[in-house]
Motif scaffolding. Structure first.
Motif, PDB file in Angstrom:
ATOM      1  N   ARG A   1       0.925  -1.271  -0.227  1.00 45.27           N
ATOM      2  CA  ARG A   1       0.043  -0.136   0.152  1.00 45.27           C
ATOM      3  C   ARG A   1       0.992   1.137   0.041  1.00 45.27           C
ATOM      4  NH1 ARG A   1      -4.736  -0.161   4.651  1.00 45.27           N
ATOM      5  NH2 ARG A   1      -5.120   1.734   3.317  1.00 45.27           N
ATOM      6  N   THR A   2       0.364   2.262  -0.432  1.00 45.88           N
ATOM      7  CA  THR A   2       0.928   3.437  -0.423  1.00 45.88           C
ATOM      8  C   THR A   2      -0.130   4.656   0.088  1.00 45.88           C
ATOM      9  OG1 THR A   2       2.278   5.346  -1.567  1.00 45.88           O
ATOM     10  CG2 THR A   2       0.405   4.176  -2.811  1.00 45.88           C
ATOM     11  N   ALA A   3       0.459   5.810   0.763  1.00 43.75           N
ATOM     12  CA  ALA A   3      -0.242   7.018   1.069  1.00 43.75           C
ATOM     13  C   ALA A   3       0.623   8.026   1.331  1.00 43.75           C
ATOM     14  CB  ALA A   3      -0.977   6.640   2.351  1.00 43.75           C
ATOM     15  N   GLU A   4       0.060   9.394   1.457  1.00 43.03           N
ATOM     16  CA  GLU A   4       1.034  10.402   1.694  1.00 43.03           C
ATOM     17  C   GLU A   4       1.024  10.535   3.321  1.00 43.03           C
ATOM     18  OE1 GLU A   4       0.459  15.044   0.823  1.00 43.03           O
ATOM     19  OE2 GLU A   4       0.845  13.841  -0.855  1.00 43.03           O
ATOM     20  N   LEU A   5       2.194  10.817   3.721  1.00 42.79           N
ATOM     21  CA  LEU A   5       2.245  11.054   5.170  1.00 42.79           C
ATOM     22  C   LEU A   5       3.269  12.311   5.117  1.00 42.79           C
ATOM     23  CD1 LEU A   5       1.812  10.448   8.110  1.00 42.79           C
ATOM     24  CD2 LEU A   5       3.761   8.795   8.062  1.00 42.79           C
ATOM     25  N   GLN A   6       2.742  13.295   5.743  1.00 40.94           N
ATOM     26  CA  GLN A   6       3.542  14.687   5.826  1.00 40.94           C
ATOM     27  C   GLN A   6       4.221  15.059   4.478  1.00 40.94           C
ATOM     28  OE1 GLN A   6       5.789  14.481   9.379  1.00 40.94           O
ATOM     29  NE2 GLN A   6       4.155  15.282  10.562  1.00 40.94           N
ATOM     30  N   GLY A   7       3.654  14.902   3.408  1.00 46.62           N
ATOM     31  CA  GLY A   7       4.119  15.413   2.090  1.00 46.62           C
ATOM     32  C   GLY A   7       5.118  14.402   1.403  1.00 46.62           C
ATOM     33  N   ARG A   8       5.188  13.237   2.196  1.00 48.25           N
ATOM     34  CA  ARG A   8       6.054  12.334   1.406  1.00 48.25           C
ATOM     35  C   ARG A   8       5.321  10.765   1.279  1.00 48.25           C
ATOM     36  NH1 ARG A   8      11.653  13.083   1.543  1.00 48.25           N
ATOM     37  NH2 ARG A   8      11.581  11.464   0.228  1.00 48.25           N
ATOM     38  N   ASN A   9       5.636  10.138   0.227  1.00 47.93           N
ATOM     39  CA  ASN A   9       4.926   8.954  -0.015  1.00 47.93           C
ATOM     40  C   ASN A   9       5.350   7.637   1.013  1.00 47.93           C
ATOM     41  OD1 ASN A   9       3.093   9.762  -2.162  1.00 47.93           O
ATOM     42  ND2 ASN A   9       5.202   9.226  -3.694  1.00 47.93           N
ATOM     43  N   LEU A  10       4.346   7.125   1.494  1.00 47.28           N
ATOM     44  CA  LEU A  10       4.713   6.291   2.577  1.00 47.28           C
ATOM     45  C   LEU A  10       4.333   4.812   2.064  1.00 47.28           C
ATOM     46  CD1 LEU A  10       5.304   5.411   5.659  1.00 47.28           C
ATOM     47  CD2 LEU A  10       2.725   5.651   5.954  1.00 47.28           C
ATOM     48  N   PHE A  11       5.138   3.574   2.205  1.00 44.49           N
ATOM     49  CA  PHE A  11       4.819   2.529   1.485  1.00 44.49           C
ATOM     50  C   PHE A  11       4.871   1.407   2.612  1.00 44.49           C
ATOM     51  CE2 PHE A  11       7.170   5.033  -1.530  1.00 44.49           C
ATOM     52  CZ  PHE A  11       6.259   4.834  -2.463  1.00 44.49           C
ATOM     53  N   TRP A  12       3.924   0.396   2.879  1.00 45.89           N
ATOM     54  CA  TRP A  12       3.783  -0.589   3.660  1.00 45.89           C
ATOM     55  C   TRP A  12       2.846  -1.601   3.093  1.00 45.89           C
ATOM     56  CZ3 TRP A  12       0.379   3.351   3.366  1.00 45.89           C
ATOM     57  CH2 TRP A  12      -1.031   3.025   3.923  1.00 45.89           C
TER      58      TRP A  12
END
Length: 285
Positions: A260-271
């Motif tokens: 999955r991916t989402a934006e966290l504080q302006g950066r792409n997060l992957f997990w």
């Protein structure tokens, strides 16, 4: 943006190529011309990195402070018969003339950096003081980062990218170390146990040292390499074999669920939502 291992590699290259040698310093672009004139003809003492900051030392405790930012690059070239005409917007050029019977020149060109400035020792120390501990430094104290983490309700995925908490970790190492330790990136920092933090720190030390050695980020364990799994190698401009970084929508190497991916504080997060299950406080269970 280059992560900490890249800056430590550059520090090593600069020290190896220019350390102890007199250098010509110039600013073909012109933006660093006044400061370049102050170190022109001086001996380059050595270079070191602290997180994403690079410090190039000169006599009288003067330091060229470099932060590459998103678009910066530092090219170090050794053993050439002549130094080429600068290409593009070169903020700082260092040149070492032939020495020791050699006929070869060495040079380094800095382009596109967010920061290039000449600092005193006191000014350099202030930059360091604002930075968290760096896993690649022998003098780093992981306890300083832990004190910030255990008091914060911010997501651990944000705290690991905060350079005042932990220096040198960027988007790739953040995503990968959280996956390797099965930690939900949205888990509040103050819910982590110290053993979890120390395990992540020790892992970062190993992973980032390997990054310095190879110049790429590899985070998969032996059983998850392309050879072990019979899968094609990763194709990405960042290089290296990873678990989740930039693998959104692709199957997890461990459980098969889509990353999955989402934006966290302006950066792409992957997990991976299966391997890194959502943290739920016991008080809410």
């Amino acid at each position: 943006m280059p992560e900490g291992h890249t800056l430590h590699r550059l520090a090593g290259e600069l020290t190896l190529v220019f350390g102890g040698r007199e250098v010509e310093a110039s600013s073909p672009q012109g933006r660093f011309a006044e400061s370049a004139a102050l170190i022109d003809g001086q001996v380059l003492v050595g270079a070191e990195a602290w997180g994403k900051h690079l410090f190039v030392g000169f006599p009288d405790e003067r330091f060229v402070h470099i932060h590459l930012g998103l678009y910066g690059g530092l090219e170090v070239v050794a053993g050439v018969p002549e130094v080429p005409v600068p290409r593009g917007q070169v903020r700082l050029r260092l040149v070492a003339a032939p020495a020791g019977g050699s006929a070869a020149f060495s040079y380094a060109d800095l382009r596109g950096a967010t920061t290039c400035e000449l600092l005193t020792r006191a000014e350099r120390d202030l930059v360091v003081l604002r930075s968290g501990p760096d896993p690649l430094r022998a003098d780093a104290d992981p306890g300083l980062a832990w004190e910030r983490i255990r008091r914060s309700r911010a997501p651990i995925g944000s705290l690991l990218m905060d350079q005042s908490v932990l220096a040198g970790v960027g988007n790739v190492y953040r995503a990968e170390v959280l996956f390797r330790h099965r930690i939900d990136p949205y888990r509040p920092g103050n819910t982590l146990r110290i053993g979890q933090w120390r395990a992540m720190w020790d892992d970062l030390v190993v992973l980032m040292r390997e990054g310095v050695r190879t110049g790429r980020i590899d985070t998969v364990r032996p059983e998850h390499t392309p050879e072990a799994m019979g899968r094609p190698p990763r194709r990405d401009d960042h290089g290296g074999e990873v678990y989740v970084y930039r693998r959104n929508g692709m199957p997890c190497h461990v459980c098969g669920r889509s990353v999955r991916t989402a934006e966290l504080q302006g950066r792409n997060l992957f997990w991976c939502s299966q391997c890194q299950r959502r943290y739920r406080s016991r008080a809410l269970q």
